[in-house]
Design an enzyme around this catalytic site. Structure first.
Site, short mmCIF file in Angstrom:
data_model
loop_
_atom_site.label_atom_id
_atom_site.label_comp_id
_atom_site.label_asym_id
_atom_site.label_seq_id
_atom_site.Cartn_x
_atom_site.Cartn_y
_atom_site.Cartn_z
N GLU A 100 -7.32 1.58 -2.68
CA GLU A 100 -5.89 1.65 -2.97
C GLU A 100 -5.34 0.24 -3.22
OE1 GLU A 100 -3.91 4.36 -0.36
OE2 GLU A 100 -1.97 3.39 -0.65
N HIS B 120 -8.71 11.11 -0.98
CA HIS B 120 -8.21 9.85 -1.53
C HIS B 120 -8.08 10.05 -3.03
CE1 HIS B 120 -7.92 5.65 -2.62
NE2 HIS B 120 -7.91 5.29 -1.35
N HIS C 137 -12.11 11.95 1.89
CA HIS C 137 -12.10 10.58 2.40
C HIS C 137 -11.95 10.45 3.90
CE1 HIS C 137 -11.41 6.30 2.05
NE2 HIS C 137 -10.20 6.38 2.58
N PHE D 249 0.87 -1.19 0.00
CA PHE D 249 0.00 0.00 0.00
C PHE D 249 0.90 1.23 0.00
CE2 PHE D 249 -4.61 0.83 1.25
CZ PHE D 249 -5.13 -0.22 0.52
N LEU E 118 -15.51 5.12 -3.40
CA LEU E 118 -14.09 4.77 -3.34
C LEU E 118 -13.68 3.65 -4.28
CD1 LEU E 118 -11.67 5.80 -1.57
CD2 LEU E 118 -11.77 3.55 -0.54
N GLN F 135 -8.03 14.40 4.29
CA GLN F 135 -7.43 13.59 3.22
C GLN F 135 -8.37 13.41 2.03
OE1 GLN F 135 -6.59 9.09 3.66
NE2 GLN F 135 -4.56 10.03 3.58
N ARG G 225 -2.67 10.50 6.48
CA ARG G 225 -2.74 9.10 6.94
C ARG G 225 -2.30 8.15 5.84
NH1 ARG G 225 -6.52 4.86 6.47
NH2 ARG G 225 -8.04 6.16 5.36
N ARG H 146 -1.00 9.31 -0.39
CA ARG H 146 -2.27 9.75 -0.97
C ARG H 146 -2.27 11.24 -1.31
NH1 ARG H 146 -6.52 6.24 2.70
NH2 ARG H 146 -6.02 4.29 1.65
C1 LIG Z 1 -14.90 3.30 1.19
C2 LIG Z 1 -13.86 3.36 2.26
C3 LIG Z 1 -12.86 2.41 2.32
C4 LIG Z 1 -11.91 2.44 3.32
N1 LIG Z 1 -10.94 1.48 3.35
C5 LIG Z 1 -10.03 1.49 4.36
C6 LIG Z 1 -9.05 0.46 4.43
O1 LIG Z 1 -9.00 -0.45 3.61
N2 LIG Z 1 -8.16 0.51 5.44
C7 LIG Z 1 -8.16 1.50 6.38
O2 LIG Z 1 -7.34 1.48 7.28
N3 LIG Z 1 -9.11 2.47 6.34
C8 LIG Z 1 -10.04 2.49 5.36
N4 LIG Z 1 -10.99 3.47 5.31
C9 LIG Z 1 -11.11 4.40 6.45
C10 LIG Z 1 -11.81 3.70 7.59
O3 LIG Z 1 -12.78 2.82 7.09
C11 LIG Z 1 -12.48 4.67 8.56
O4 LIG Z 1 -11.59 5.67 8.91
C12 LIG Z 1 -12.91 3.93 9.81
O5 LIG Z 1 -13.73 2.85 9.47
C13 LIG Z 1 -13.63 4.80 10.81
O6 LIG Z 1 -14.03 3.97 11.86
P1 LIG Z 1 -14.64 4.55 13.20
O7 LIG Z 1 -14.90 3.39 14.09
O8 LIG Z 1 -13.80 5.64 13.71
O9 LIG Z 1 -16.02 5.20 12.73
P2 LIG Z 1 -17.20 4.64 11.81
O10 LIG Z 1 -16.98 3.28 11.32
O11 LIG Z 1 -17.47 5.72 10.85
O12 LIG Z 1 -18.39 4.53 12.83
C14 LIG Z 1 -18.96 5.67 13.40
C15 LIG Z 1 -20.11 5.23 14.27
O13 LIG Z 1 -20.59 6.35 15.00
C16 LIG Z 1 -22.01 6.42 14.87
N5 LIG Z 1 -22.40 7.82 15.06
C17 LIG Z 1 -21.94 8.91 14.41
N6 LIG Z 1 -22.55 10.01 14.92
C18 LIG Z 1 -23.41 9.59 15.88
C19 LIG Z 1 -24.34 10.25 16.74
N7 LIG Z 1 -24.52 11.57 16.73
N8 LIG Z 1 -25.07 9.49 17.59
C20 LIG Z 1 -24.93 8.14 17.61
N9 LIG Z 1 -24.07 7.47 16.83
C21 LIG Z 1 -23.31 8.20 15.98
C22 LIG Z 1 -22.26 5.88 13.49
O14 LIG Z 1 -23.60 5.50 13.33
C23 LIG Z 1 -21.30 4.69 13.49
O15 LIG Z 1 -21.87 3.62 14.20
C24 LIG Z 1 -11.94 3.46 4.29
C25 LIG Z 1 -12.94 4.43 4.23
C26 LIG Z 1 -13.87 4.39 3.21
C27 LIG Z 1 -14.89 5.47 3.12
#
Ligand SMILES: Cc1cc2nc3c(=O)[nH]c(=O)nc-3n(C[C@H](O)[C@H](O)[C@H](O)COP(=O)(O)OP(=O)(O)OC[C@H]3O[C@@H](n4cnc5c(N)ncnc54)[C@H](O)[C@@H]3O)c2cc1C
Length: 571
Positions: free
Chosen positions: A252, A235, A348, A120, A249, A233, A383, A283
Site C-alpha cells: 500500500e 488486500h 491477506h 496510508f 503483495l 481482509q 484492519r 482496503r
Molecule cells: C507481504 C506482506 C506485507 C505486509 N506489510 C505490512 C505492513 O507494511 N504493515 C503492517 O502493519 N502489516 C503488514 N502486513 C501484515 C503483517 O506483516 C502480519 O500481520 C504480521 O507480520 C503477523 O505477525 P505475527 O507475529 O502475528 O505472525 P508471523 O510473523 O506470521 O509469525 C508467525 C510465527 O508463528 C510460527 N508458527 C506458526 N504455526 C506454528 C506452529 N504450529 N508451530 C510452531 N510455530 C508456528 C511461524 O513459523 C512464525 O514464526 C503484511 C503482510 C504481508 C503478507
C-alpha cells in the site's frame, strides 16, 4: 515412549513480531522462556511486511494524536473493534516504536532527523514509520537481536501439533522437528500463541507457507473462543501476472507515495467509489472497487487493474519502493518507474482470532495467551494498513507480561497427562499407518479453490452453504490421507497437520460469515448488502462444543462515554 522434553515457565509459539516481542517481555521477568518457530529464526512472515508501522508520533503531521489514531482504527473496523484494544494500541504504539529505535531499528528520517512517516489508507495523517518498503525486515532483525540477548531458548523449524491441559489449565504442548520428524514435548506453565494468520487456505494470497492458521486451530481445539472469524481482509493490490507470482503483495506504500489506480479506460475509477479518499480509501473498499471494475469488463489484460507510480521521478521510486522496483523488474519484467503495474485483490490478513483480554492477552483458557494476527478484536471488521505491525509490538509486550505474571503465580508445573501425550503421538503417526490414495496436496488445492470461489470478497448464503459442505467433505477425506515414507524430511506429512488447521480456520470463517447477515468491513454479503445496526453490536463467536463447531454471538463490549464522545467529535 520417551520423548525429548523441555520445561519452560513460558512457551511462545511463533517467532514473528508478536512472538519475539512477547518473548523479550517474558524473559525480562527472569523466567525461563522458550520460543518455537516453524521457520528459521528471522524468517517469520513478519519479515515480509513492507509499508510501515502505524503510530501517532506526529513527526510529519503535528496535528496527529492517539485520539485520532483511535478514531481512524474504530472507523476502519466499522466500530466492531474491541475499544480497549484500539485505545491501548493508539496510546502505546509511539512508545513501542521509540523502544525499537533504542534497540537498534533504523527508520527512514525527516530532514530534521525525526522518524519519517508516510500516508496510508484510512489514516487521517501521515502516520506510518517505515524503512523504505522493508519495514518488517528491520523490525524482525531488531527484535531477534534483542531476544537472543535476553536469554531465550529458540527451537527453530519445529511445528507444534497439540496443546495439553491439566484440569482446565494449560500444561504443555507436543510438536515435531521438521527436519527429522522426531517428537518434542514441552512442559510449561503458560503458552503465548503468536502463530500469525491463515491465508494459505485461499488460492490467491500474499501469505507465506507458514500461514496455515495453526494457532487458531490449536486454541480452538484446546477449548478457547475465536471471534470475528468472518472478517478476512483481501488486500486490494497483489500481483496478477505472471501466474507463478499471482497474489504476491504490492505494498500500500505505492499508493501512500502517490500511486494512482486506473482501469482499461484510463479512468481513476476510485472517483466512483470513494471520491474523497480515492486510492487511499480503506482496503475493503478498494478491493471491492477493483473486483467490480474487473467484473464489469474494465480490467487489465490479466484480470486486474493498473497501478501507476511512473509519474514520480525514477530515483524517488527506487529509493522509496526498492523492493517493489525489484519485484516487478525481476518477476514480471515491468519497470515501474516507466510503466504501470497490473494488480488485483489478494487474501491477506485475518481480523478474526483468539478472543483475548485487551490488557493481558489472556484467552478464555487459563494459561493460554495470544497476540498478533492470531488474536482477534483489535481490528474489528477491517484492519488499517500499518496497524498490524504496531499491534504486534503493543500486544506482544502485553501478552508476554500477562503470561509471565500468570506463570510466576503458579507454584508447580501442571501435569501433562501421559495418555493424552501418547494419543497425540499416535495421531501424528496415523497417516503412515493408513493406505489409500487421498493426497494432501489435492485436498489443499480443492480447499483453496472453494474458499476463493465461495467464501471470498463477495458472499451469499447459497455460496457459503456450498463452501461449508465442501469443507465437510474435505475434512472427511483429510482424515483418510495416507503418507508414504518416513518422518524425515517429509513435506507431505507436514501438510497433513497444516491441512487440519486450514480446514478448521476455513470452517470457522465460512460459518461465521453465514451467521453475519449484513455487510460490514471486509465481509460483503450480496444478499444482505447493508450495515445492520443489530449486528453492529455483536461479535460472532466460534468455539468447540461436544466435538462440533458452535457459532454464537456476544455483545461488543460497551465503550466508555469519553471515547464515545471522541468518536462523535471525529465523525
Ligand atoms: C507481504 C506482506 C506485507 C505486509 N506489510 C505490512 C505492513 O507494511 N504493515 C503492517 O502493519 N502489516 C503488514 N502486513 C501484515 C503483517 O506483516 C502480519 O500481520 C504480521 O507480520 C503477523 O505477525 P505475527 O507475529 O502475528 O505472525 P508471523 O510473523 O506470521 O509469525 C508467525 C510465527 O508463528 C510460527 N508458527 C506458526 N504455526 C506454528 C506452529 N504450529 N508451530 C510452531 N510455530 C508456528 C511461524 O513459523 C512464525 O514464526 C503484511 C503482510 C504481508 C503478507
Amino acid at each position: 515412549m520417551s520423548y525429548e522434553t523441555h520445561e519452560h515457565d513460558v512457551l511462545i509459539i511463533g517467532a514473528g513480531g508478536a512472538g519475539l516481542r512477547a518473548a523479550v517481555e517474558a524473559a525480562s521477568n527472569n523466567l525461563s522462556v522458550g520460543v518455537v518457530s516453524k521457520s528459521l529464526l528471522g524468517k517469520a512472515h513478519t519479515v515480509m511486511a513492507e509499508g510501515g508501522i502505524a503510530a501517532a508520533m506526529a513527526n510529519v503531521d503535528p496535528k496527529d494524536s492517539w485520539q485520532t489514531h483511535f478514531c481512524d482504527t474504530m472507523k476502519g473496523g466499522k466500530f466492531l473493534n474491541n475499544w480497549r484494544m484500539a485505545q491501548l494500541h493508539a496510546q502505546e504504539a509511539p512508545d513501542r516504536i521509540r523502544e525499537l529505535e533504542d534497540w537498534g531499528a533504523l527508520f527512514d528520517r525527516t530532514p530534521d532527523g525525526e522518524i519519517l512517516q508516510r500516508a496510508f489508507g484510512g489514516h487521517t495523517y501521515k502516520r506510518l514509520c517505515h524503512v523504505g518498503d522493508r519495514t518488517g525486515l528491520e523490525m524482525i532483525r531488531t527484535l531477534q537481536d534483542k531476544g537472543v540477548h535476553s536469554g531465550i531458548d529458540v527451537y527453530m523449524e519445529l511445528t507444534i501439533f497439540r496443546l495439553f491441559k491439566d484440569g482446565g489449565k494449560i500444561a504443555g504442548a507436543i510438536g515435531y522437528w521438521r527436519k527429522n520428524g522426531e517428537f518434542v514435548v514441552f512442559k510449561v506453565k503458560a503458552i503465548v500463541l503468536a502463530t500469525g494468520g491463515g491465508g494459505k487456505a485461499y488460492q490467491i494470497t500474499s501469505n507465506s507457507w507458514e500461514c496455515t492458521g495453526d494457532g487458531h486451530s490449536l486454541a480452538y481445539e484446546a477449548g478457547a473462543e475465536l471471534i470475528d472469524m468472518e472478517f478476512f481482509q483481501f488486500h486490494p493490490t497483489g500481483m496478477v501476472w505472471p501466474p507463478g507470482v499471482r497474489g504476491l503483495l504490492v505494498t500500500e506504500g505505492v499508493r501512500g507515495e502517490g500511486g494512482l489506480l486506473r482501469n482499461n479506460k484510463n479512468e481513476r475509477f476510485m472517483q466512483r467509489y470513494d471520491p474523497q479518499r480515492m486510492e487511499l480509501s480503506t482496503r475493503d473498499m478498494v478491493s471491492r472497487s477493483i473486483y467490480t471494475e474487473v467484473k464489469e469488463g474494465r480490467g487489465s489484460p490479466h484480470g486486474g487493474v493498473f497501478l501507476d507510480i511512473s509519474h514520480l521521478p525514477a530515483e524517488r521510486v527506487k529509493k522509496k519502493l526498492p523492493s517493489m522496483y525489484h519485484q516487478f523488474k525481476d518477476l514480471a519484467d515491468v519497470d515501474i518507474t516507466k510503466e504501470p503495474m497490473e494488480v488485483g485483490p489478494t487474501a491477506h490478513y485475518m481480523m478474526g482470532g483468539v478472543r483475548v483480554d485487551a490488557d493481558t492477552g489472556a484467552s478464555t483458557i487459563s494459561g493460554l495467551f495470544a497476540c498478533g494476527e492470531v488474536s482477534g478484536g483489535m481490528h474489528g471488521a477491517n484492519r488499517l494498513g500499518g496497524n498490524s505491525l504496531s499491534d504486534l509490538v503493543v500486544f506482544g509486550r502485553r501478552a508476554g507480561a500477562g503470561a509471565a505474571e500468570y506463570a510466576r503465580k503458579l507454584a508447580f508445573f501442571p501435569t501433562v497427562d501421559k495418555n493424552e501425550l501418547e494419543k497425540a503421538a499416535k495421531d501424528m503417526e496415523a497417516p503412515f499407518q493408513r493406505s489409500g490414495d487421498e493426497d494432501p496436496y489435492q485436498i489443499h488445492r480443492e480447499l483453496q479453490e472453494s474458499m476463493q470461489g465461495l467464501v471470498g470478497i463477495f458472499r451469499t448464503e447459497g455460496d457459503l452453504k456450498k463452501g461449508i459442505s465442501k469443507i465437510e467433505e474435505l475434512k472427511q477425506r483429510a482424515a483418510k490421507v495416507a503418507i508414504k515414507g518416513k518422518r524425515e524430511y517429509n513435506p507431505g506429512w507436514h501438510l497433513v497437520g497444516d491441512l487440519k488447521s486450514m480446514l478448521t480456520v476455513s470452517e470457522a470463517v465460512a460459518k461465521a460469515a453465514l451467521a453475519r447477515k449484513e455487510s460490514r468491513g471486509a465481509h460483503s454479503r450480496l444478499d444482505y448488502p447493508n450495515l445492520d445496526e443489530k449486528f453492529g453490536k455483536l461479535n460472532v463467536v466460534v468455539s468447540q462444543k461436544n466435538g462440533e463447531m458452535n457459532i454464537s454471538t456476544s455483545p461488543v463490549p460497551e465503550m466508555p462515554e469519553e471515547l464515545k464522545n471522541l468518536l462523535a467529535e471525529n465523525k
